[in-house]
Design an enzyme around this catalytic site. Structure first.
Site, PDB file in Angstrom:
ATOM      1  N   SER A 122       0.860  -1.192   0.000  1.00  0.00           N
ATOM      2  CA  SER A 122       0.000   0.000   0.000  1.00  0.00           C
ATOM      3  C   SER A 122       0.889   1.233   0.000  1.00  0.00           C
ATOM      4  O   SER A 122       2.006   1.197   0.536  1.00  0.00           O
ATOM      5  CB  SER A 122      -0.859   0.011   1.262  1.00  0.00           C
ATOM      6  OG  SER A 122      -1.476   1.276   1.423  1.00  0.00           O
ATOM      7  N   TYR A 135      -1.578  -0.786  10.142  1.00  0.00           N
ATOM      8  CA  TYR A 135      -1.629  -1.315   8.775  1.00  0.00           C
ATOM      9  C   TYR A 135      -0.428  -0.810   7.979  1.00  0.00           C
ATOM     10  O   TYR A 135       0.235  -1.588   7.275  1.00  0.00           O
ATOM     11  CB  TYR A 135      -2.944  -0.855   8.153  1.00  0.00           C
ATOM     12  CG  TYR A 135      -3.135  -1.095   6.680  1.00  0.00           C
ATOM     13  CD1 TYR A 135      -3.588  -2.321   6.208  1.00  0.00           C
ATOM     14  CD2 TYR A 135      -2.923  -0.066   5.759  1.00  0.00           C
ATOM     15  CE1 TYR A 135      -3.816  -2.522   4.852  1.00  0.00           C
ATOM     16  CE2 TYR A 135      -3.157  -0.260   4.413  1.00  0.00           C
ATOM     17  CZ  TYR A 135      -3.601  -1.485   3.954  1.00  0.00           C
ATOM     18  OH  TYR A 135      -3.828  -1.677   2.621  1.00  0.00           O
TER      19      TYR A 135
HETATM   20  N1  LIG Z   1      -8.562  -0.566  -1.920  1.00  0.00           N
HETATM   21  C1  LIG Z   1      -7.590   0.237  -1.555  1.00  0.00           C
HETATM   22  O1  LIG Z   1      -7.770   1.463  -1.521  1.00  0.00           O
HETATM   23  C2  LIG Z   1      -6.232  -0.327  -1.220  1.00  0.00           C
HETATM   24  C3  LIG Z   1      -5.181   0.590  -1.093  1.00  0.00           C
HETATM   25  C4  LIG Z   1      -3.909   0.099  -0.776  1.00  0.00           C
HETATM   26  C5  LIG Z   1      -3.709  -1.264  -0.611  1.00  0.00           C
HETATM   27  N2  LIG Z   1      -4.762  -2.136  -0.737  1.00  0.00           N
HETATM   28  C6  LIG Z   1      -4.482  -3.546  -0.543  1.00  0.00           C
HETATM   29  O2  LIG Z   1      -4.892  -4.267  -1.685  1.00  0.00           O
HETATM   30  C7  LIG Z   1      -5.255  -5.597  -1.314  1.00  0.00           C
HETATM   31  C8  LIG Z   1      -6.637  -5.921  -1.853  1.00  0.00           C
HETATM   32  O3  LIG Z   1      -7.573  -5.039  -1.277  1.00  0.00           O
HETATM   33  P1  LIG Z   1      -9.020  -4.729  -1.864  1.00  0.00           P
HETATM   34  O4  LIG Z   1      -9.189  -3.267  -1.778  1.00  0.00           O
HETATM   35  O5  LIG Z   1      -9.216  -5.454  -3.136  1.00  0.00           O
HETATM   36  O6  LIG Z   1      -9.886  -5.338  -0.669  1.00  0.00           O
HETATM   37  P2  LIG Z   1     -11.063  -6.430  -0.692  1.00  0.00           P
HETATM   38  O7  LIG Z   1     -11.591  -6.466   0.689  1.00  0.00           O
HETATM   39  O8  LIG Z   1     -11.993  -6.154  -1.808  1.00  0.00           O
HETATM   40  O9  LIG Z   1     -10.237  -7.754  -0.996  1.00  0.00           O
HETATM   41  C9  LIG Z   1      -9.448  -8.398  -0.034  1.00  0.00           C
HETATM   42  C10 LIG Z   1      -9.650  -9.877  -0.185  1.00  0.00           C
HETATM   43  O10 LIG Z   1      -8.844 -10.554   0.786  1.00  0.00           O
HETATM   44  C11 LIG Z   1      -9.626 -11.607   1.311  1.00  0.00           C
HETATM   45  N3  LIG Z   1      -9.159 -11.991   2.629  1.00  0.00           N
HETATM   46  C12 LIG Z   1      -9.349 -11.337   3.797  1.00  0.00           C
HETATM   47  N4  LIG Z   1      -8.840 -12.035   4.822  1.00  0.00           N
HETATM   48  C13 LIG Z   1      -8.319 -13.167   4.283  1.00  0.00           C
HETATM   49  C14 LIG Z   1      -7.656 -14.299   4.835  1.00  0.00           C
HETATM   50  N5  LIG Z   1      -7.444 -14.393   6.158  1.00  0.00           N
HETATM   51  N6  LIG Z   1      -7.232 -15.282   4.002  1.00  0.00           N
HETATM   52  C15 LIG Z   1      -7.456 -15.180   2.670  1.00  0.00           C
HETATM   53  N7  LIG Z   1      -8.089 -14.148   2.089  1.00  0.00           N
HETATM   54  C16 LIG Z   1      -8.511 -13.154   2.889  1.00  0.00           C
HETATM   55  C17 LIG Z   1     -11.039 -11.045   1.379  1.00  0.00           C
HETATM   56  O11 LIG Z   1     -12.023 -12.065   1.499  1.00  0.00           O
HETATM   57  C18 LIG Z   1     -11.117 -10.289   0.073  1.00  0.00           C
HETATM   58  O12 LIG Z   1     -11.595 -11.111  -0.975  1.00  0.00           O
HETATM   59  C19 LIG Z   1      -5.178  -5.641   0.215  1.00  0.00           C
HETATM   60  O13 LIG Z   1      -3.951  -6.218   0.601  1.00  0.00           O
HETATM   61  C20 LIG Z   1      -5.227  -4.188   0.615  1.00  0.00           C
HETATM   62  O14 LIG Z   1      -4.598  -3.956   1.846  1.00  0.00           O
HETATM   63  C21 LIG Z   1      -6.020  -1.689  -1.042  1.00  0.00           C
END
Ligand SMILES: NC(=O)c1ccc[n+]([C@@H]2O[C@H](COP(=O)([O-])OP(=O)(O)OC[C@H]3O[C@@H](n4cnc5c(N)ncnc54)[C@H](O)[C@@H]3O)[C@@H](O)[C@H]2O)c1
Length: 234
Positions: A122, A135
């Site tokens: 991130s 985080y």
């Molecule tokens: N959306 C944003 O703005 C953003 C910004 C920076 C980083 N991220 C990172 O990107 C990645 C994806 O995020 P997203 O926005 O698509 O979120 P999201 O919640 O849509 O997807 C995350 C996925 O991880 C799965 N997950 C959660 N706990 C789990 C576990 N214990 N074992 C296996 N799977 C698990 C969830 O079921 C979900 O499908 C994450 O690592 C998040 O930290 C997101």
């Protein structure tokens, strides 16, 4: 890949499938997995679950050449209002989850002298992010871990890189921002902070991941790539 049922994860599944890859999506949410991937139950907080999912994936599709660690989660909280239980939740999933999956998958890559690991970190890891202290630390740990692993496996044909999304429109971000006027204001403020004046789309992140997972990216390792419309230029 892990977290393949989420917003960014689904876009990565589709990008890899479009490149002709056969994909297994491991997630705690099975039913929501994308049709472009085989789905397997995976909880990255549990080594037994990681082992079972990886064993199943290798039985179905053969040795893993590409590993994308996408599973992650956060909730906006002032650090001064957090407790150790919350820290553990964040670190177990965002940091140790990635360690567990790498520990299980990377030895095979090293043995076969080929692998591409891409960790979804991130921009919070690079520049900090208000209300995301723990985080941000976990994601920064993931970046530093990736660089170190990259050094250790560089001569064995395995690359390890990090992709850092900025605010990206996914269920996670929607959940963190909540609904209502305050949330709309926050989205607007986020947009205005981005030089390109928009939030990221999952496909923006997936394109960078697909490149780092490709054959062509073989001389790129230990790198950290922000996908955030210029929000972070470090
Ligand atoms: N959306 C944003 O703005 C953003 C910004 C920076 C980083 N991220 C990172 O990107 C990645 C994806 O995020 P997203 O926005 O698509 O979120 P999201 O919640 O849509 O997807 C995350 C996925 O991880 C799965 N997950 C959660 N706990 C789990 C576990 N214990 N074992 C296996 N799977 C698990 C969830 O079921 C979900 O499908 C994450 O690592 C998040 O930290 C997101």
């Amino acid at each position: 890949m892990t977290g393949g049922a989420g917003g960014i994860g689904r876009a990565i599944v589709r990008a890899l499938a479009a490149d002709g890859r056969r994909v297994v999506s491991g997630d705690i949410v099975e039913e929501a997995a994308d049709e472009a991937a085989l789905a397997v139950h995976l909880d990255v907080r549990d080594s037994g679950s990681v082992d079972a999912a990886v064993t199943w994936a290798e039985r179905e599709l053969g040795p893993i050449e590409i590993l994308i660690n996408t599973a992650g989660w956060d909730e906006f909280r002032s650090f001064l209002e957090t407790d150790e239980e919350f820290w553990d939740r964040i670190i177990e999933l965002n940091y140790k989850g990635c360690l567990r999956v790498c520990r299980r998958v990377v030895p095979g890559m090293v043995e076969r002298e080929y692998g591409r690991v891409v960790n979804i970190s991130s921009d919070a890891a690079r520049v900090g992010s208000s209300l995301e202290a723990v985080y941000a630390g976990a994601k920064a740990g993931q970046v530093a871990f990736g660089k170190t692993l990259a050094r250790e496996v560089a001569r064995r044909g395995v690359t390890v890189n990090s992709v850092c999304p900025g605010p990206t429109e996914t269920p996670l971000l929607e959940g963190m921002l909540g609904a209502g006027e305050a949330s709309a204001k926050m989205v607007d403020a986020l947009r205005r902070a981005v030089p390109m004046r928009r939030l990221g789309q999952p496909e923006d992140v997936a394109a960078a991941v697909a490149f780092l997972a490709s054959e062509q990216a073989g001389f790129i390792t230990g790198q950290t790539l922000s996908v955030s419309g210029g929000l972070t230029m470090a």
